[in-house]
Design an enzyme around this catalytic site. Structure first.
Site, PDB file in Angstrom:
ATOM      1  N   SER A  14       0.819  -1.223   0.000  1.00 43.35           N
ATOM      2  CA  SER A  14       0.000   0.000   0.000  1.00 43.35           C
ATOM      3  C   SER A  14       0.850   1.270   0.000  1.00 43.35           C
ATOM      4  CB  SER A  14      -0.904   0.027   1.233  1.00 43.35           C
ATOM      5  OG  SER A  14      -1.553   1.281   1.292  1.00 43.35           O
ATOM      6  N   LYS A  15       0.448   2.225  -0.821  1.00 43.55           N
ATOM      7  CA  LYS A  15       1.150   3.513  -0.872  1.00 43.55           C
ATOM      8  C   LYS A  15       0.431   4.553  -0.008  1.00 43.55           C
ATOM      9  CE  LYS A  15       3.058   2.818  -5.507  1.00 43.55           C
ATOM     10  NZ  LYS A  15       4.449   2.603  -5.184  1.00 43.55           N
ATOM     11  N   THR A  59      -8.873  -1.445   2.889  1.00 42.12           N
ATOM     12  CA  THR A  59      -8.742  -1.873   1.507  1.00 42.12           C
ATOM     13  C   THR A  59      -9.095  -3.350   1.367  1.00 42.12           C
ATOM     14  OG1 THR A  59      -7.333  -1.754  -0.439  1.00 42.12           O
ATOM     15  CG2 THR A  59      -6.211  -2.279   1.624  1.00 42.12           C
ATOM     16  N   LYS A  63     -13.665  -4.146   2.574  1.00 38.93           N
ATOM     17  CA  LYS A  63     -14.515  -2.948   2.480  1.00 38.93           C
ATOM     18  C   LYS A  63     -15.990  -3.234   2.795  1.00 38.93           C
ATOM     19  CE  LYS A  63     -11.507  -0.677  -0.866  1.00 38.93           C
ATOM     20  NZ  LYS A  63     -11.363  -0.040  -2.157  1.00 38.93           N
ATOM     21  N   ASN A  84     -14.322   2.670   2.623  1.00 41.81           N
ATOM     22  CA  ASN A  84     -12.853   2.597   2.671  1.00 41.81           C
ATOM     23  C   ASN A  84     -12.269   3.554   3.700  1.00 41.81           C
ATOM     24  OD1 ASN A  84     -13.304   5.021   1.305  1.00 41.81           O
ATOM     25  ND2 ASN A  84     -11.376   4.843   0.195  1.00 41.81           N
ATOM     26  N   ASP A  99     -13.562   6.226  -2.511  1.00 46.65           N
ATOM     27  CA  ASP A  99     -13.201   5.726  -3.854  1.00 46.65           C
ATOM     28  C   ASP A  99     -14.125   6.353  -4.896  1.00 46.65           C
ATOM     29  OD1 ASP A  99     -11.190   3.957  -2.997  1.00 46.65           O
ATOM     30  OD2 ASP A  99     -12.641   2.355  -2.627  1.00 46.65           O
ATOM     31  N   GLY A 120     -16.163  -4.777 -15.916  1.00 46.06           N
ATOM     32  CA  GLY A 120     -15.963  -5.363 -14.588  1.00 46.06           C
ATOM     33  C   GLY A 120     -17.121  -5.061 -13.663  1.00 46.06           C
ATOM     34  N   GLY A 123     -15.845  -4.770  -6.643  1.00 46.98           N
ATOM     35  CA  GLY A 123     -16.037  -3.688  -5.677  1.00 46.98           C
ATOM     36  C   GLY A 123     -15.816  -2.303  -6.268  1.00 46.98           C
TER      37      GLY A 123
HETATM   38  P1  NDP Z   1     -12.630  -7.335  -7.661  1.00 51.15           P
HETATM   39  O1  NDP Z   1     -11.862  -8.571  -7.400  1.00 51.15           O
HETATM   40  O2  NDP Z   1     -13.687  -6.905  -6.699  1.00 51.15           O
HETATM   41  O3  NDP Z   1     -13.321  -7.414  -9.139  1.00 51.15           O
HETATM   42  C1  NDP Z   1     -12.728  -8.027 -10.170  1.00 51.15           C
HETATM   43  C2  NDP Z   1     -13.606  -7.866 -11.451  1.00 51.15           C
HETATM   44  O4  NDP Z   1     -12.720  -8.032 -12.527  1.00 51.15           O
HETATM   45  C3  NDP Z   1     -14.707  -8.903 -11.621  1.00 51.15           C
HETATM   46  O5  NDP Z   1     -15.795  -8.299 -12.240  1.00 51.15           O
HETATM   47  C4  NDP Z   1     -14.057  -9.960 -12.514  1.00 51.15           C
HETATM   48  O6  NDP Z   1     -14.984 -10.653 -13.345  1.00 51.15           O
HETATM   49  C5  NDP Z   1     -13.184  -9.086 -13.369  1.00 51.15           C
HETATM   50  N1  NDP Z   1     -11.988  -9.747 -13.880  1.00 51.15           N
HETATM   51  C6  NDP Z   1     -10.932 -10.232 -13.167  1.00 51.15           C
HETATM   52  N2  NDP Z   1      -9.999 -10.735 -14.008  1.00 51.15           N
HETATM   53  C7  NDP Z   1     -10.478 -10.566 -15.264  1.00 51.15           C
HETATM   54  C8  NDP Z   1      -9.982 -10.881 -16.557  1.00 51.15           C
HETATM   55  N3  NDP Z   1      -8.796 -11.483 -16.730  1.00 51.15           N
HETATM   56  N4  NDP Z   1     -10.733 -10.554 -17.630  1.00 51.15           N
HETATM   57  C9  NDP Z   1     -11.922  -9.935 -17.470  1.00 51.15           C
HETATM   58  N5  NDP Z   1     -12.465  -9.628 -16.275  1.00 51.15           N
HETATM   59  C10 NDP Z   1     -11.740  -9.934 -15.177  1.00 51.15           C
HETATM   60  O7  NDP Z   1     -11.541  -6.218  -7.837  1.00 51.15           O
HETATM   61  P2  NDP Z   1     -11.605  -4.688  -7.408  1.00 51.15           P
HETATM   62  O8  NDP Z   1     -12.852  -4.092  -7.905  1.00 51.15           O
HETATM   63  O9  NDP Z   1     -11.283  -4.587  -5.961  1.00 51.15           O
HETATM   64  O10 NDP Z   1     -10.331  -4.072  -8.161  1.00 51.15           O
HETATM   65  C11 NDP Z   1     -10.283  -4.048  -9.568  1.00 51.15           C
HETATM   66  C12 NDP Z   1      -9.061  -3.276 -10.064  1.00 51.15           C
HETATM   67  O11 NDP Z   1      -9.132  -1.901  -9.728  1.00 51.15           O
HETATM   68  C13 NDP Z   1      -7.732  -3.800  -9.514  1.00 51.15           C
HETATM   69  O12 NDP Z   1      -6.825  -3.897 -10.583  1.00 51.15           O
HETATM   70  C14 NDP Z   1      -7.296  -2.730  -8.549  1.00 51.15           C
HETATM   71  O13 NDP Z   1      -5.889  -2.640  -8.513  1.00 51.15           O
HETATM   72  C15 NDP Z   1      -7.906  -1.478  -9.143  1.00 51.15           C
HETATM   73  N6  NDP Z   1      -8.211  -0.450  -8.150  1.00 51.15           N
HETATM   74  C16 NDP Z   1      -7.659   0.803  -8.273  1.00 51.15           C
HETATM   75  C17 NDP Z   1      -7.950   1.791  -7.364  1.00 51.15           C
HETATM   76  C18 NDP Z   1      -7.338   3.146  -7.521  1.00 51.15           C
HETATM   77  O14 NDP Z   1      -7.452   3.953  -6.593  1.00 51.15           O
HETATM   78  N7  NDP Z   1      -6.715   3.454  -8.627  1.00 51.15           N
HETATM   79  C19 NDP Z   1      -8.849   1.562  -6.216  1.00 51.15           C
HETATM   80  C20 NDP Z   1      -9.388   0.226  -6.191  1.00 51.15           C
HETATM   81  C21 NDP Z   1      -9.061  -0.739  -7.112  1.00 51.15           C
HETATM   82  P3  NDP Z   1     -15.844 -11.929 -12.817  1.00 51.15           P
HETATM   83  O15 NDP Z   1     -17.008 -11.375 -12.048  1.00 51.15           O
HETATM   84  O16 NDP Z   1     -16.272 -12.619 -14.063  1.00 51.15           O
HETATM   85  O17 NDP Z   1     -14.917 -12.747 -11.976  1.00 51.15           O
END
Ligand code: NDP
Length: 265
Positions: A14-15, A59, A63, A84, A99, A120, A123
Protein backbone atom coordinates in the site's frame (compact mmCIF):
# COMPACT_ATOMS: atom_id res chain seq x y z
CA UNK A 1 -0.15 12.20 18.37
CA UNK A 2 -3.17 10.96 16.42
CA UNK A 3 -2.87 7.42 15.04
CA UNK A 4 -4.14 6.28 11.64
CA UNK A 5 -3.86 3.03 9.68
CA UNK A 6 -4.72 1.22 6.52
CA UNK A 7 -6.28 -2.21 7.09
CA UNK A 8 -5.99 -4.80 4.33
CA UNK A 9 -4.83 -8.25 3.30
CA UNK A 10 -2.33 -7.91 1.73
CA UNK A 11 -1.29 -4.42 2.78
CA UNK A 12 2.48 -4.54 2.36
CA UNK A 13 2.38 -2.79 -1.06
CA UNK A 14 0.00 0.00 0.00
CA UNK A 15 1.15 3.51 -0.87
CA UNK A 16 -1.41 5.11 1.45
CA UNK A 17 1.01 5.60 4.41
CA UNK A 18 3.54 7.55 2.32
CA UNK A 19 0.74 9.64 0.77
CA UNK A 20 -1.13 10.37 4.04
CA UNK A 21 2.03 11.00 6.09
CA UNK A 22 3.17 13.48 3.40
CA UNK A 23 -0.12 15.35 3.93
CA UNK A 24 0.31 15.39 7.72
CA UNK A 25 3.93 16.60 7.42
CA UNK A 26 2.93 19.32 4.96
CA UNK A 27 0.37 20.69 7.45
CA UNK A 28 2.64 20.07 10.48
CA UNK A 29 0.02 17.86 12.06
CA UNK A 30 1.34 15.47 14.69
CA UNK A 31 0.04 12.17 13.36
CA UNK A 32 1.23 8.78 12.24
CA UNK A 33 -0.37 6.59 9.57
CA UNK A 34 0.75 2.95 9.42
CA UNK A 35 -0.01 -0.34 7.68
CA UNK A 36 -2.10 -2.88 9.56
CA UNK A 37 -2.18 -6.38 8.09
CA UNK A 38 -5.64 -7.67 9.02
CA UNK A 39 -6.34 -11.26 8.04
CA UNK A 40 -9.78 -11.63 9.64
CA UNK A 41 -12.12 -8.83 8.57
CA UNK A 42 -14.51 -9.71 11.41
CA UNK A 43 -11.91 -8.26 13.81
CA UNK A 44 -11.73 -4.86 12.06
CA UNK A 45 -13.81 -2.81 14.49
CA UNK A 46 -12.17 -4.43 17.53
CA UNK A 47 -8.67 -3.76 16.23
CA UNK A 48 -9.56 -0.21 15.18
CA UNK A 49 -10.90 0.65 18.65
CA UNK A 50 -8.39 -1.41 20.67
CA UNK A 51 -5.41 0.28 19.00
CA UNK A 52 -6.89 3.72 19.55
CA UNK A 53 -6.81 4.75 15.91
CA UNK A 54 -8.47 8.08 15.19
CA UNK A 55 -9.09 7.24 11.55
CA UNK A 56 -8.34 4.52 9.02
CA UNK A 57 -8.57 3.41 5.45
CA UNK A 58 -9.81 -0.05 4.62
CA UNK A 59 -8.74 -1.87 1.51
CA UNK A 60 -9.26 -5.24 -0.21
CA UNK A 61 -10.84 -7.54 0.92
CA UNK A 62 -12.45 -5.84 3.92
CA UNK A 63 -14.52 -2.95 2.48
CA UNK A 64 -17.88 -4.76 2.71
CA UNK A 65 -17.16 -5.99 6.22
CA UNK A 66 -16.12 -2.44 7.16
CA UNK A 67 -19.51 -1.23 5.95
CA UNK A 68 -21.32 -3.79 8.12
CA UNK A 69 -19.32 -2.94 11.26
CA UNK A 70 -19.61 0.88 11.11
CA UNK A 71 -21.93 2.69 13.54
CA UNK A 72 -22.87 5.35 10.99
CA UNK A 73 -22.43 5.13 7.20
CA UNK A 74 -22.29 8.51 5.48
CA UNK A 75 -23.27 9.64 1.97
CA UNK A 76 -22.99 7.53 -1.17
CA UNK A 77 -21.44 4.64 0.81
CA UNK A 78 -24.95 3.71 1.98
CA UNK A 79 -25.80 2.75 -1.61
CA UNK A 80 -22.42 1.20 -2.43
CA UNK A 81 -22.57 -0.97 0.72
CA UNK A 82 -18.78 -0.82 1.05
CA UNK A 83 -16.56 1.74 2.79
CA UNK A 84 -12.85 2.60 2.67
CA UNK A 85 -12.61 5.25 5.41
CA UNK A 86 -13.32 5.21 9.15
CA UNK A 87 -13.31 8.16 11.57
CA UNK A 88 -13.85 7.83 15.32
CA UNK A 89 -16.03 10.45 17.01
CA UNK A 90 -17.23 10.08 20.60
CA UNK A 91 -16.28 6.40 20.51
CA UNK A 92 -18.48 5.72 17.46
CA UNK A 93 -17.29 4.80 13.97
CA UNK A 94 -18.38 7.01 11.07
CA UNK A 95 -17.72 5.41 7.68
CA UNK A 96 -17.31 6.82 4.17
CA UNK A 97 -16.53 5.67 0.65
CA UNK A 98 -13.97 8.05 -0.89
CA UNK A 99 -13.20 5.73 -3.85
CA UNK A 100 -16.41 7.00 -5.43
CA UNK A 101 -15.57 10.70 -5.11
CA UNK A 102 -11.92 10.04 -5.98
CA UNK A 103 -12.92 8.50 -9.29
CA UNK A 104 -15.25 11.40 -10.14
CA UNK A 105 -12.44 13.90 -9.46
CA UNK A 106 -10.00 11.81 -11.52
CA UNK A 107 -12.17 11.88 -14.66
CA UNK A 108 -12.89 15.64 -14.41
CA UNK A 109 -9.82 16.30 -16.60
CA UNK A 110 -11.64 14.64 -19.53
CA UNK A 111 -14.37 17.33 -19.58
CA UNK A 112 -18.04 16.56 -20.17
CA UNK A 113 -18.98 12.88 -19.98
CA UNK A 114 -22.53 11.68 -20.59
CA UNK A 115 -22.39 7.92 -21.17
CA UNK A 116 -19.88 5.47 -19.68
CA UNK A 117 -19.10 1.79 -20.20
CA UNK A 118 -17.55 0.12 -17.13
CA UNK A 119 -15.72 -3.16 -17.69
CA UNK A 120 -15.96 -5.36 -14.59
CA UNK A 121 -18.46 -5.82 -11.77
CA UNK A 122 -16.33 -6.05 -8.62
CA UNK A 123 -16.04 -3.69 -5.68
CA UNK A 124 -14.49 -0.86 -7.67
CA UNK A 125 -17.14 -1.10 -10.36
CA UNK A 126 -19.90 -0.86 -7.73
CA UNK A 127 -18.39 2.30 -6.22
CA UNK A 128 -17.74 4.11 -9.49
CA UNK A 129 -21.03 3.12 -11.16
CA UNK A 130 -23.06 4.45 -8.23
CA UNK A 131 -20.88 7.59 -8.15
CA UNK A 132 -21.48 8.22 -11.87
CA UNK A 133 -25.21 7.65 -11.50
CA UNK A 134 -25.30 10.20 -8.66
CA UNK A 135 -23.83 12.69 -11.18
CA UNK A 136 -26.66 11.83 -13.63
CA UNK A 137 -24.24 10.13 -16.02
CA UNK A 138 -25.57 7.07 -17.86
CA UNK A 139 -23.68 3.88 -16.98
CA UNK A 140 -23.60 0.41 -18.51
CA UNK A 141 -21.67 -2.50 -16.99
CA UNK A 142 -19.99 -5.23 -19.02
CA UNK A 143 -18.61 -8.21 -17.07
CA UNK A 144 -16.93 -11.49 -17.96
CA UNK A 145 -19.54 -13.54 -16.12
CA UNK A 146 -23.11 -13.13 -14.92
CA UNK A 147 -21.94 -13.39 -11.31
CA UNK A 148 -22.14 -10.15 -9.36
CA UNK A 149 -24.68 -8.44 -11.66
CA UNK A 150 -27.54 -8.41 -9.09
CA UNK A 151 -26.14 -5.37 -7.30
CA UNK A 152 -26.45 -3.28 -10.48
CA UNK A 153 -30.01 -4.39 -11.20
CA UNK A 154 -30.93 -3.31 -7.67
CA UNK A 155 -29.59 0.17 -8.49
CA UNK A 156 -31.22 0.38 -11.94
CA UNK A 157 -27.88 0.18 -13.71
CA UNK A 158 -27.91 -1.91 -16.89
CA UNK A 159 -25.41 -4.76 -16.62
CA UNK A 160 -24.44 -7.44 -19.12
CA UNK A 161 -22.13 -10.41 -19.36
CA UNK A 162 -19.88 -10.67 -22.44
CA UNK A 163 -22.24 -13.04 -24.27
CA UNK A 164 -25.28 -10.83 -23.56
CA UNK A 165 -23.65 -7.70 -24.98
CA UNK A 166 -25.45 -7.62 -28.30
CA UNK A 167 -27.97 -5.19 -29.79
CA UNK A 168 -26.78 -2.48 -27.42
CA UNK A 169 -26.01 1.11 -28.35
CA UNK A 170 -22.21 0.95 -28.33
CA UNK A 171 -21.62 4.71 -28.30
CA UNK A 172 -19.89 5.81 -25.10
CA UNK A 173 -17.89 8.93 -24.21
CA UNK A 174 -15.73 7.05 -21.73
CA UNK A 175 -14.71 3.40 -21.28
CA UNK A 176 -13.35 2.34 -17.86
CA UNK A 177 -11.40 -0.79 -16.96
CA UNK A 178 -12.32 -1.67 -13.37
CA UNK A 179 -11.13 -5.30 -13.65
CA UNK A 180 -7.72 -6.55 -12.63
CA UNK A 181 -6.97 -7.66 -16.22
CA UNK A 182 -3.64 -6.07 -17.13
CA UNK A 183 -2.47 -5.70 -13.54
CA UNK A 184 -0.13 -8.71 -13.47
CA UNK A 185 -0.86 -10.19 -16.90
CA UNK A 186 -1.36 -8.87 -20.42
CA UNK A 187 -5.05 -9.71 -20.76
CA UNK A 188 -7.65 -7.31 -22.10
CA UNK A 189 -10.65 -6.78 -19.79
CA UNK A 190 -13.17 -7.86 -22.47
CA UNK A 191 -13.02 -9.62 -25.86
CA UNK A 192 -10.99 -7.63 -28.39
CA UNK A 193 -13.87 -7.62 -30.91
CA UNK A 194 -16.15 -5.85 -28.42
CA UNK A 195 -13.47 -3.39 -27.29
CA UNK A 196 -12.60 -2.45 -30.87
CA UNK A 197 -16.23 -1.61 -31.67
CA UNK A 198 -16.60 0.50 -28.52
CA UNK A 199 -13.21 2.25 -28.59
CA UNK A 200 -13.63 3.22 -32.25
CA UNK A 201 -16.49 5.49 -31.12
CA UNK A 202 -15.37 6.61 -27.63
CA UNK A 203 -13.19 9.63 -26.81
CA UNK A 204 -11.73 8.71 -23.41
CA UNK A 205 -10.40 5.58 -21.71
CA UNK A 206 -9.59 5.23 -18.01
CA UNK A 207 -7.90 2.32 -16.24
CA UNK A 208 -8.25 1.96 -12.47
CA UNK A 209 -4.89 0.17 -12.50
CA UNK A 210 -2.13 2.71 -11.89
CA UNK A 211 1.51 3.11 -12.75
CA UNK A 212 1.47 1.35 -16.12
CA UNK A 213 0.03 1.46 -19.59
CA UNK A 214 -2.13 -1.65 -19.62
CA UNK A 215 -3.07 -3.55 -22.80
CA UNK A 216 -6.49 -1.89 -22.48
CA UNK A 217 -5.00 1.62 -22.47
CA UNK A 218 -2.67 0.73 -25.38
CA UNK A 219 -5.62 -0.49 -27.43
CA UNK A 220 -7.63 2.63 -26.54
CA UNK A 221 -4.72 4.85 -27.59
CA UNK A 222 -4.51 3.08 -30.94
CA UNK A 223 -8.12 4.22 -31.48
CA UNK A 224 -7.11 7.82 -30.63
CA UNK A 225 -8.80 7.86 -27.22
CA UNK A 226 -7.34 10.19 -24.59
CA UNK A 227 -6.09 7.78 -21.91
CA UNK A 228 -5.51 7.99 -18.17
CA UNK A 229 -4.34 5.48 -15.57
CA UNK A 230 -5.64 5.15 -11.98
CA UNK A 231 -3.03 7.30 -10.21
CA UNK A 232 -5.36 10.30 -9.83
CA UNK A 233 -8.13 8.04 -8.53
CA UNK A 234 -5.80 6.68 -5.86
CA UNK A 235 -4.57 10.18 -5.06
CA UNK A 236 -8.03 11.77 -4.81
CA UNK A 237 -9.57 8.98 -2.72
CA UNK A 238 -6.62 9.63 -0.40
CA UNK A 239 -7.10 13.39 -0.47
CA UNK A 240 -10.82 13.04 0.36
CA UNK A 241 -9.94 10.69 3.25
CA UNK A 242 -7.23 13.11 4.41
CA UNK A 243 -9.77 15.94 4.50
CA UNK A 244 -11.88 13.83 6.85
CA UNK A 245 -8.86 12.83 8.97
CA UNK A 246 -7.51 16.37 9.29
CA UNK A 247 -10.80 18.32 9.12
CA UNK A 248 -9.23 20.63 6.55
CA UNK A 249 -10.00 21.41 2.91
CA UNK A 250 -7.14 20.35 0.66
CA UNK A 251 -5.70 23.06 -1.60
CA UNK A 252 -3.55 22.41 -4.67
CA UNK A 253 -0.26 22.63 -2.75
CA UNK A 254 -1.40 20.00 -0.26
CA UNK A 255 -2.63 17.78 -3.10
CA UNK A 256 0.75 18.06 -4.83
CA UNK A 257 2.56 17.25 -1.55
CA UNK A 258 0.42 14.11 -1.27
CA UNK A 259 1.11 13.23 -4.91
CA UNK A 260 4.86 13.48 -4.24
CA UNK A 261 4.38 11.25 -1.19
CA UNK A 262 2.46 8.75 -3.30
CA UNK A 263 5.26 8.70 -5.88
CA UNK A 264 7.86 8.31 -3.12
CA UNK A 265 9.64 11.58 -3.97
P1 NDP B 1 -12.63 -7.34 -7.66
O1 NDP B 1 -11.86 -8.57 -7.40
O2 NDP B 1 -13.69 -6.90 -6.70
O3 NDP B 1 -13.32 -7.41 -9.14
C1 NDP B 1 -12.73 -8.03 -10.17
C2 NDP B 1 -13.61 -7.87 -11.45
O4 NDP B 1 -12.72 -8.03 -12.53
C3 NDP B 1 -14.71 -8.90 -11.62
O5 NDP B 1 -15.80 -8.30 -12.24
C4 NDP B 1 -14.06 -9.96 -12.51
O6 NDP B 1 -14.98 -10.65 -13.34
C5 NDP B 1 -13.18 -9.09 -13.37
N1 NDP B 1 -11.99 -9.75 -13.88
C6 NDP B 1 -10.93 -10.23 -13.17
N2 NDP B 1 -10.00 -10.73 -14.01
C7 NDP B 1 -10.48 -10.57 -15.26
C8 NDP B 1 -9.98 -10.88 -16.56
N3 NDP B 1 -8.80 -11.48 -16.73
N4 NDP B 1 -10.73 -10.55 -17.63
C9 NDP B 1 -11.92 -9.93 -17.47
N5 NDP B 1 -12.47 -9.63 -16.27
C10 NDP B 1 -11.74 -9.93 -15.18
O7 NDP B 1 -11.54 -6.22 -7.84
P2 NDP B 1 -11.60 -4.69 -7.41
O8 NDP B 1 -12.85 -4.09 -7.91
O9 NDP B 1 -11.28 -4.59 -5.96
O10 NDP B 1 -10.33 -4.07 -8.16
C11 NDP B 1 -10.28 -4.05 -9.57
C12 NDP B 1 -9.06 -3.28 -10.06
O11 NDP B 1 -9.13 -1.90 -9.73
C13 NDP B 1 -7.73 -3.80 -9.51
O12 NDP B 1 -6.82 -3.90 -10.58
C14 NDP B 1 -7.30 -2.73 -8.55
O13 NDP B 1 -5.89 -2.64 -8.51
C15 NDP B 1 -7.91 -1.48 -9.14
N6 NDP B 1 -8.21 -0.45 -8.15
C16 NDP B 1 -7.66 0.80 -8.27
C17 NDP B 1 -7.95 1.79 -7.36
C18 NDP B 1 -7.34 3.15 -7.52
O14 NDP B 1 -7.45 3.95 -6.59
N7 NDP B 1 -6.72 3.45 -8.63
C19 NDP B 1 -8.85 1.56 -6.22
C20 NDP B 1 -9.39 0.23 -6.19
C21 NDP B 1 -9.06 -0.74 -7.11
P3 NDP B 1 -15.84 -11.93 -12.82
O15 NDP B 1 -17.01 -11.37 -12.05
O16 NDP B 1 -16.27 -12.62 -14.06
O17 NDP B 1 -14.92 -12.75 -11.98
Amino acid sequence: MKKFAIFGDPVIHSKSPQMQNAGFSYLNISANYEKFHLLDGKKLKDEFLKNDFYGANITVPHKEEAFLQADFVQGVAQKIEAVNTYIKKDGKIYAYNTDAGGFIKAIKSFGTIKRVLILGAGGTSKAISVALKEENIEVIILNRSKNRLDFFEKHNIEAFSWDEFKNIDTTFDLVVNSTSAGLKDDYLPAPKEILEIVLAKSSFAFDCIYGKITPFLSLAKSFNNEIKDGEDMLLYQGVLAFELFSETKADNLLIEAMRKGLRGK
